[in-house]
Design a protein around this motif. Structure first.
Motif, PDB file in Angstrom:
ATOM      1  N   ARG A  92       0.827  -1.209   0.000  1.00 30.42           N
ATOM      2  CA  ARG A  92       0.000   0.000   0.000  1.00 30.42           C
ATOM      3  C   ARG A  92       0.859   1.257   0.000  1.00 30.42           C
ATOM      4  O   ARG A  92       0.467   2.291  -0.553  1.00 30.42           O
ATOM      5  CB  ARG A  92      -0.922  -0.003   1.221  1.00 30.42           C
ATOM      6  N   ARG A  93       2.020   1.177   0.607  1.00 33.66           N
ATOM      7  CA  ARG A  93       2.909   2.334   0.623  1.00 33.66           C
ATOM      8  C   ARG A  93       3.416   2.664  -0.772  1.00 33.66           C
ATOM      9  O   ARG A  93       3.436   3.829  -1.186  1.00 33.66           O
ATOM     10  CB  ARG A  93       4.090   2.074   1.568  1.00 33.66           C
ATOM     11  N   ARG A  94       3.801   1.627  -1.523  1.00 31.97           N
ATOM     12  CA  ARG A  94       4.344   1.836  -2.867  1.00 31.97           C
ATOM     13  C   ARG A  94       3.278   1.860  -3.949  1.00 31.97           C
ATOM     14  O   ARG A  94       3.550   2.196  -5.096  1.00 31.97           O
ATOM     15  CB  ARG A  94       5.366   0.743  -3.168  1.00 31.97           C
TER      16      ARG A  94
END
Length: 218
Positions: A92-94
Motif C-alpha cells: 500500500r505504501r508503494r
C-alpha cells in the motif's frame, strides 16, 4: 549499502548477497544434500519434517521435479495447495505489487501429488487460501484418494485469498468435512501480525495453534 570491488579483485557485498541468493534457490544443493541429517525411524514424538513445494516465488516448477524432491527426501508431511489462485503481495505504501503470479493447482495437479504422496507414505498438509479450497477435499475423499484424519491449514491474509478476519476463520472452518470439531486436524495460518487476531477464534472452534518463522515469528 552495496559496495564495489577494488583493484585487488575483492568480492563486493552485492556479489556475496547474490551468491547467497543463488545457493538459497539451488534446491539440489540446499535440500537434497541435507537429507542425511534427517533421523531415520522418526515417530510422532519427534520433530516432524515438512517439505514445501513452491520453490520460493517460482510457482511454475514442473510437477515431475517437485515429486522428485518428495521421493528423494521422504518428508513426514508435504504442503498440498488445494486450488488455483492469484497469489500476490501488495504494498500500500508503494501502490504496487511486490510480486504477483497465478498459482496453478488444478484437480489434475492435486491428484498427481496425492497419488505420489500416498505411494511414498507422506501426509499431505492441505493448504486452503479460501473457503472453496477447503471443500475441494470432498471429491478426493469420495474417490478414496484421501483418508482421515486429514491435516488442513486455513491460510489467511495472502493477496488473492480470503481476508484475515475472525469471522472468516469460522466460515472456512465450517467447510471442513464433518465440521470444525470433527475427526480432521486443522490450524489457522495468518500472515505476519494477522496471526494474533485469528488464533483465539481457531482455538475456540477446535483448531490447533501454529507457530514458526515461515509466516510469523510467534
Amino acid at each position: 549499502m552495496a559496495t564495489t570491488s577494488d583493484s585487488t579483485g575483492a568480492t563486493s557485498s552485492r556479489d556475496q548477497a547474490a551468491d547467497r541468493g543463488a545457493a538459497f534457490f539451488d534446491l539440489d544443493k540446499t535440500l537434497l544434500d541435507a537429507v542425511e541429517h534427517l533421523a531415520p525411524g522418526r515417530t510422532e514424538a519427534d520433530v516432524l519434517y515438512e517439505l514445501l513445494l513452491k520453490l520460493g516465488l517460482d510457482l511454475c516448477v514442473p510437477i515431475e521435479k517437485r515429486i522428485e524432491y518428495l521421493r528423494a527426501c521422504k518428508p513426514d508431511v508435504a504442503a498440498l495447495n488445494m486450488s488455483s489462485m492469484n497469489y500476490a503481495k501488495y504494498s500500500r505504501r508503494r501502490k504496487e505489487f511486490v510480486f504477483k503470479a497465478v498459482f496453478e493447482n488444478s484437480f489434475d495437479t492435486i491428484i498427481e501429488f496425492i497419488t505420489a504422496m500416498n505411494e511414498i507414505g507422506i501426509q499431505p498438509e492441505h493448504e486452503c487460501f479460501d473457503a472453496g479450497h477447503v471443500a475441494n477435499v470432498d471429491p478426493l475423499i469420495d474417490m478414496g484418494l484421501l483418508e482421515g484424519p486429514l491435516q488442513i491449514s486455513l491460510v489467511m491474509g495472502v493477496t488473492g485469498g480470503i481476508r484475515p478476519t475472525p469471522r472468516n476463520v469460522e466460515v472456512m472452518a465450517d467447510q471442513i468435512p464433518g465440521g470444525s470439531e470433527g475427526e480432521h486436524n486443522w490450524q489457522c495460518i495468518g500472515i505476519s501480525r494477522d496471526q494474533w487476531k485469528l488464533l483465539g477464534t481457531a482455538i475456540v472452534l477446535g483448531g490447533n495453534v501454529r507457530a514458526g518463522v515461515e509466516d510469523n515469528l510467534y
